[in-house]
Design an enzyme around this catalytic site. Structure first.
Site, PDB file in Angstrom:
ATOM      1  N   GLU A 298      16.643   5.836   7.874  1.00 24.26           N
ATOM      2  CA  GLU A 298      15.470   5.439   8.652  1.00 24.26           C
ATOM      3  C   GLU A 298      15.902   4.847   9.990  1.00 24.26           C
ATOM      4  OE1 GLU A 298      12.469   4.356   4.953  1.00 24.26           O
ATOM      5  OE2 GLU A 298      13.654   2.772   5.836  1.00 24.26           O
TER       6      GLU A 298
ATOM      7  N   LYS B  17       1.663  -6.791   5.219  1.00 21.63           N
ATOM      8  CA  LYS B  17       3.049  -6.747   5.718  1.00 21.63           C
ATOM      9  C   LYS B  17       3.259  -7.635   6.958  1.00 21.63           C
ATOM     10  CE  LYS B  17       3.852  -3.275   2.807  1.00 21.63           C
ATOM     11  NZ  LYS B  17       4.235  -1.938   3.187  1.00 21.63           N
TER      12      LYS B  17
ATOM     13  N   LYS C 277      12.836  -3.370   6.669  1.00 18.57           N
ATOM     14  CA  LYS C 277      12.643  -2.087   6.001  1.00 18.57           C
ATOM     15  C   LYS C 277      13.728  -1.911   4.928  1.00 18.57           C
ATOM     16  CE  LYS C 277      11.779   1.562   8.214  1.00 18.57           C
ATOM     17  NZ  LYS C 277      10.903   1.871   7.048  1.00 18.57           N
TER      18      LYS C 277
ATOM     19  N   ALA D 149       6.838  -0.145   6.739  1.00 14.37           N
ATOM     20  CA  ALA D 149       7.729  -1.307   6.785  1.00 14.37           C
ATOM     21  C   ALA D 149       7.355  -2.249   5.642  1.00 14.37           C
ATOM     22  CB  ALA D 149       7.607  -2.035   8.122  1.00 14.37           C
ATOM     23  N   ASP D 150       8.303  -3.117   5.303  1.00 12.71           N
ATOM     24  CA  ASP D 150       8.046  -4.135   4.284  1.00 12.71           C
ATOM     25  C   ASP D 150       7.527  -5.419   4.911  1.00 12.71           C
ATOM     26  OD1 ASP D 150       9.066  -2.590   2.008  1.00 12.71           O
ATOM     27  OD2 ASP D 150      10.920  -2.665   3.155  1.00 12.71           O
TER      28      ASP D 150
ATOM     29  N   GLY E  23      12.790  -1.306   1.486  1.00 14.01           N
ATOM     30  CA  GLY E  23      12.286  -1.526   0.129  1.00 14.01           C
ATOM     31  C   GLY E  23      12.489  -0.288  -0.745  1.00 14.01           C
TER      32      GLY E  23
ATOM     33  N   GLY F 256       8.379   6.177   1.856  1.00 14.52           N
ATOM     34  CA  GLY F 256       7.597   5.132   1.190  1.00 14.52           C
ATOM     35  C   GLY F 256       6.178   5.583   0.900  1.00 14.52           C
ATOM     36  N   SER F 257       5.407   4.706   0.265  1.00 13.80           N
ATOM     37  CA  SER F 257       4.062   5.093  -0.176  1.00 13.80           C
ATOM     38  C   SER F 257       3.103   5.289   0.998  1.00 13.80           C
ATOM     39  CB  SER F 257       3.506   4.051  -1.152  1.00 13.80           C
ATOM     40  OG  SER F 257       3.523   2.772  -0.565  1.00 13.80           O
TER      41      SER F 257
HETATM   42  C1  5RP Z   1      11.706   2.557   2.616  1.00  7.66           C
HETATM   43  C2  5RP Z   1      10.999   1.687   3.590  1.00  7.66           C
HETATM   44  C3  5RP Z   1       9.509   1.695   3.565  1.00  7.66           C
HETATM   45  O1  5RP Z   1       9.042   2.000   4.829  1.00  7.66           O
HETATM   46  C4  5RP Z   1       9.018   0.332   3.166  1.00  7.66           C
HETATM   47  O2  5RP Z   1       9.615  -0.029   1.937  1.00  7.66           O
HETATM   48  C5  5RP Z   1       7.497   0.311   3.028  1.00  7.66           C
HETATM   49  O3  5RP Z   1       7.125   1.056   1.922  1.00  7.66           O
HETATM   50  P1  5RP Z   1       5.619   1.266   1.505  1.00  7.66           P
HETATM   51  O4  5RP Z   1       4.966   2.113   2.544  1.00  7.66           O
HETATM   52  O5  5RP Z   1       5.724   1.939   0.152  1.00  7.66           O
HETATM   53  O6  5RP Z   1       4.962  -0.093   1.381  1.00  7.66           O
HETATM   54  O7  5RP Z   1      11.568   1.007   4.388  1.00  7.66           O
HETATM   55  O8  5RP Z   1      13.103   2.398   2.676  1.00  7.66           O
END
Ligand code: 5RP
Length: 219
Positions: A103, A121, A94, A83-84, A96, A29-30
């Site tokens: 994971e 979040k 999680k 995490a989302d 997203g 993720g970012s």
């Molecule tokens: C990917 C995930 C990511 O950890 C989650 O979506 C958070 O992403 P981001 O750091 O881009 O906000 O679970 O499958």
């Protein structure tokens, strides 16, 4: 402070958890991408690196790291991932980015799970973020019907194939008031590979970046 800067601050704070000889799992993720950009600072401390997705593996390789397979390295000392959503019980949503199954495997195989998030979040009750569910393609319709029975609105993620060759259904409208029980129950639906509730194996540490800095929460 911009959200992107908060993500960078949370990622930077995670570096101090990497101790000499660390067998490290890297999420997806970012926020994790910010971590990967800074990881060369602690290169000497890392004994083994495992990636939770092809995307992460490619980024780590571009940064000059060697990546090992989890099956050959055994358990990990530390897993760092975003995490989302996160709550005060350290339960997470999680997936997203669609990497939830790998994971979850990395988190399960790690002695310590450090979750890096920005303060957008943080929630009281999980479920505002649509719950990602990885599904065997032939089971899509069956699984979707089970989530309708559970009062969710399942939507197939369009033009998306996971690293495992499966589909993702995003389930909107769930109130995940009992994450441990719901994770167990949804996992039992035939055709579900994994659900994006991380409650049976929650985070151990949450590093949450806000306007006034990074808050460290320990379970
Ligand atoms: C990917 C995930 C990511 O950890 C989650 O979506 C958070 O992403 P981001 O750091 O881009 O906000 O679970 O499958």
């Amino acid at each position: 402070m911009a959200q992107s800067e908060k993500k960078r601050q949370a990622a930077l704070a995670a570096l101090e958890f990497i101790e000499p000889g660390c067998r490290l799992g890297v999420g997806t993720g970012s926020t994790v991408n910010c971590l990967i950009e800074e990881l060369s600072q602690v290169r000497d401390k890392i004994e083994v690196l495992v990636a939770s997705s092809r995307g992460t593996r490619n980024r780590l390789a571009d940064a000059g790291f060697e990546i090992a397979q989890l099956t050959t390295v055994g358990d990990l000392d530390l897993y760092i991932d975003g995490a989302d959503e996160a709550n005060k019980q350290f339960h997470l949503i999680k997936g997203g980015g669609g990497a939830l199954t790998r994971e979850k495997i990395c988190a399960a195989a790690s002695r310590r799970f450090v979750c890096i998030i920005d303060d957008s979040k943080w929630v009281g009750v999980l479920g505002k973020f649509p719950l990602p569910v990885e599904v065997i393609p032939m089971a899509q319709a069956h699984v979707a019907r089970q989530f309708v029975k559970a009062r969710g609105q399942p939507i197939l993620r369009k033009d998306f194939v996971t690293d495992n060759g499966n589909s993702i259904i995003d389930v909107h409208g769930l109130t995940i008031a009992n994450p441990v029980e719901m994770e167990q129950r949804f996992n039992q639906i035939a055709g579900v590979v994994s659900v994006g509730i991380f409650a049976q194996r929650p985070a151990d540490v949450i590093l949450m970046a806000g306007d006034s800095g990074v808050t460290r929460l320990e379970r």
